[in-house]
Design a protein around this motif. Structure first.
Motif, PDB file in Angstrom:
ATOM      1  N   LEU A 156       0.855  -1.192   0.000  1.00 30.18           N
ATOM      2  CA  LEU A 156       0.000   0.000   0.000  1.00 30.18           C
ATOM      3  C   LEU A 156       0.887   1.237   0.000  1.00 30.18           C
ATOM      4  N   ARG A 158       0.669   4.594   1.102  1.00 29.39           N
ATOM      5  CA  ARG A 158      -0.226   5.406   1.940  1.00 29.39           C
ATOM      6  C   ARG A 158      -0.080   6.889   1.604  1.00 29.39           C
ATOM      7  N   ASP A 164       5.371   6.959   2.013  1.00 26.61           N
ATOM      8  CA  ASP A 164       4.983   6.124   3.155  1.00 26.61           C
ATOM      9  C   ASP A 164       4.330   4.864   2.601  1.00 26.61           C
ATOM     10  N   VAL A 166       3.240   0.667   3.108  1.00 25.60           N
ATOM     11  CA  VAL A 166       2.812  -0.282   4.140  1.00 25.60           C
ATOM     12  C   VAL A 166       2.664  -1.660   3.492  1.00 25.60           C
ATOM     13  N   ILE A 168       1.016  -5.151   3.148  1.00 21.91           N
ATOM     14  CA  ILE A 168      -0.215  -5.845   3.498  1.00 21.91           C
ATOM     15  C   ILE A 168       0.063  -7.346   3.360  1.00 21.91           C
ATOM     16  N   VAL A 214      -8.507  -5.093   2.404  1.00 22.22           N
ATOM     17  CA  VAL A 214      -7.349  -5.034   3.313  1.00 22.22           C
ATOM     18  C   VAL A 214      -7.605  -5.916   4.542  1.00 22.22           C
TER      19      VAL A 214
ATOM     20  N   ASN B 209      -5.518   6.688   3.001  1.00 26.09           N
ATOM     21  CA  ASN B 209      -5.624   6.863   4.450  1.00 26.09           C
ATOM     22  C   ASN B 209      -6.504   5.789   5.078  1.00 26.09           C
ATOM     23  N   GLY B 212      -4.549   2.627   5.114  1.00 25.12           N
ATOM     24  CA  GLY B 212      -3.505   2.765   6.131  1.00 25.12           C
ATOM     25  C   GLY B 212      -4.066   2.612   7.531  1.00 25.12           C
ATOM     26  N   LEU B 224       1.188   4.631  12.360  1.00 25.44           N
ATOM     27  CA  LEU B 224       0.506   4.504  11.064  1.00 25.44           C
ATOM     28  C   LEU B 224      -0.951   4.950  11.189  1.00 25.44           C
ATOM     29  N   ARG B 227      -0.848   8.720  11.221  1.00 22.49           N
ATOM     30  CA  ARG B 227      -0.587   9.321   9.909  1.00 22.49           C
ATOM     31  C   ARG B 227      -1.800   9.205   8.985  1.00 22.49           C
ATOM     32  N   SER B 228      -2.565   8.127   9.207  1.00 20.61           N
ATOM     33  CA  SER B 228      -3.684   7.827   8.297  1.00 20.61           C
ATOM     34  C   SER B 228      -4.975   8.543   8.666  1.00 20.61           C
ATOM     35  N   GLN B 230      -6.800  11.070   8.685  1.00 21.85           N
ATOM     36  CA  GLN B 230      -7.040  12.400   8.122  1.00 21.85           C
ATOM     37  C   GLN B 230      -8.182  12.324   7.122  1.00 21.85           C
TER      38      GLN B 230
END
Lengths: 316, 316
Positions: A156, A158, A164, A166, A168, A214, B209, B212, B224, B227-228, B230
């Motif tokens: 991912l 992000r 950034d 991630v 999965i 996800v 987001n 994430g 994480l 950060r996500s 938002q």
């Protein structure tokens, strides 16, 4: 150990499926058995020169225009290298296929170049130059092919700024079938045709599918993955670019695939399948469905490749 | 054991935070210490009668208009009950707060009613009638308050038809601060003000987001999550309904919260915080920021409640 006297290095990076139906511009995973290979050699000639390209005649020879080298031009300049770079490119990933050929070249180029530097690139720098390569050469702003081609596995993206990514987790033994019809889709055109506005209800439903996908990956819940793997936004807009799309997709689903959609900007299609489903008949049915509408297609059966770009040969 | 001769039952269901910044209409979780309580009694009078309402004078007395009973009207009809239902409602969740008061009443009503039936409702029926209650009474189509109020924990509503909900694990000890200003936001108005179209780039960024956030919950990765967390789409459109919103949010973030956004349609705000952050100063700072703009507000500190609606008293 990195040998500081290395004169040349060869790296490979895999083809990738991006978007993955529910993660437009943010999800991608690599395939096995399909990738690009780039050799980078230190040279007395300053700058970056492409000395050979194998596999795809239509790839640009100009280093600034080729995704394998566009990032290296910036690297040579920003690092103020005392030597130039000679580059040999072997294109394995068909261009304009939707299978991340640009990213494969960009990642392989950066991995090989890093290996011949006195001080190799850290991961953020590798991303930086690979993204620069793809962006300069093909206009793509997101890293959903670059990141999985670099790292391996389902990734991912992000955020792009700051970058950034991630990982999965991928359900064990979940595999993919990719079918590539002999059609050309221009990435820039496929992007430009997309509506700049999205219906609010579609946004909510697509968000729910993304979150379900996800969660399904983390929970190893393949039925949930299957229920979630539906693109309500981009696929309906792009399906018309691919003759036979609905029939090919139906043949994959009828064959037991968890889901099927367009790989990247297409025209390749991917299907995900559970471990207890034989992917061969799915692949054959998809190719046959393309054949029905007079389109020749190649198939590839692959696990979700956990290995990203890496150096395969070093020469002093 | 369910007593088939049960004459009345009392159930409680919690207040809920829905949307959770990145999951508009699809994510929600319950709070502790704030909920509605509904008592349902078998009656010789056919149909559904509200016999008392405590706690909120503005709640409709008409059974068809009250979320605690609107679903029960359908239940009485569809199940062809030989008896009517008398209903007592204790509203603990402030109405028009964004804290899922309608869902709390609907879930508590259905849970209590189920307990007095000869054959209690299965989970899909409980969802059906609770959703019907909320939909009929307040026009809301999604189950992002109903599902967490029923099940407890952080819940994803993957699909409404068929109804498909997914539990998302919550990082251990992650808590929430909720601050409810004394302002009224009408859910229907807050929904109608939303743009029906979404910018494509915002859609991509918000999707990233959301993915994430879900990945962060599964990975127990609080940075994480932070950060996500938002909301680029709904929060900017609704923030203007809440005087002092930006200052209150800033005070939560400055105080160490992982993120802060509007709970449901507002005006309540929620903040998530990590286990090593004291939520008291965050709560005080948020209330003080509302006070700065002349708005009185109440605060609530709560874990993410893992317990949904349940029967608390049975009487034969």
């Amino acid at each position: 150990m990195i040998d500081k006297q290395l004169e040349s290095a060869t790296a490979t990076a895999p083809a990738t499926v991006s978007n993955v139906a529910v993660g437009f511009d943010i999800l991608g995973f690599p395939l096995t058995g399909l990738g690009d290979e780039v050799t980078v050699r230190r040279s007395d000639t300053p700058g970056v020169q492409i000395v050979s390209i194998e596999g795809q005649v239509e790839v640009p020879q100009d280093a600034a225009e080729n995704t394998a080298t566009a990032g290296l031009l910036a690297l040579v300049e920003e690092r103020q290298l005392s030597f130039g770079l000679e580059v040999e490119i072997k294109k394995g990933v068909p261009i304009h296929s939707g299978l991340g050929g640009s990213a494969a070249s960009a990642v392989a180029g950066v991995m090989a170049a890093s290996a011949v530097l006195d001080e190799p690139l850290g991961l953020p720098e590798r991303f930086h130059y690979a993204l620069l390569g793809e962006k300069r050469a093909c206009g793509k702003r997101r890293g959903d092919n670059i990141a999985p081609a670099m790292l391996g596995g389902l990734i991912l993206v992000r955020s792009m700024d700051p970058f950034d990514v991630v990982r999965i987790p991928v359900p064990h033994d979940m595999g993919t079938v990719v079918v590539h019809p002999q059609l050309k889709v221009d990435v820039r055109e496929a992007r430009q045709m997309l509506s700049t506005e999205i219906d609010f209800d579609d946004f909510v439903a697509q968000s729910a599918n993304l979150a379900g996908f996800v969660a399904g990956c983390f929970r190893d819940d393949r039925p949930l993955i299957g229920r979630s793997l539906q693109d309500l936004i981009v696929e309906p807009q792009r399906a018309g670019l691919i003759p036979g799309f609905q029939a090919v997709k139906k043949s994959a689903i009828d064959g037991g695939a968890l889901g099927c959609s367009i790989s990247g900007a297409g025209p390749a299609l991917f299907a995900l399948h559970d471990f207890d489903i034989d992917p061969e008949p799915i692949c054959e049915a998809m190719i046959a469905a393309f054949d029905e509408v007079g389109v020749e297609a190649q198939g590839l059966i692959s696990p979700i490749n956990g290995i990203g770009g890496h150096v395969v040969a070093r020469n002093q």
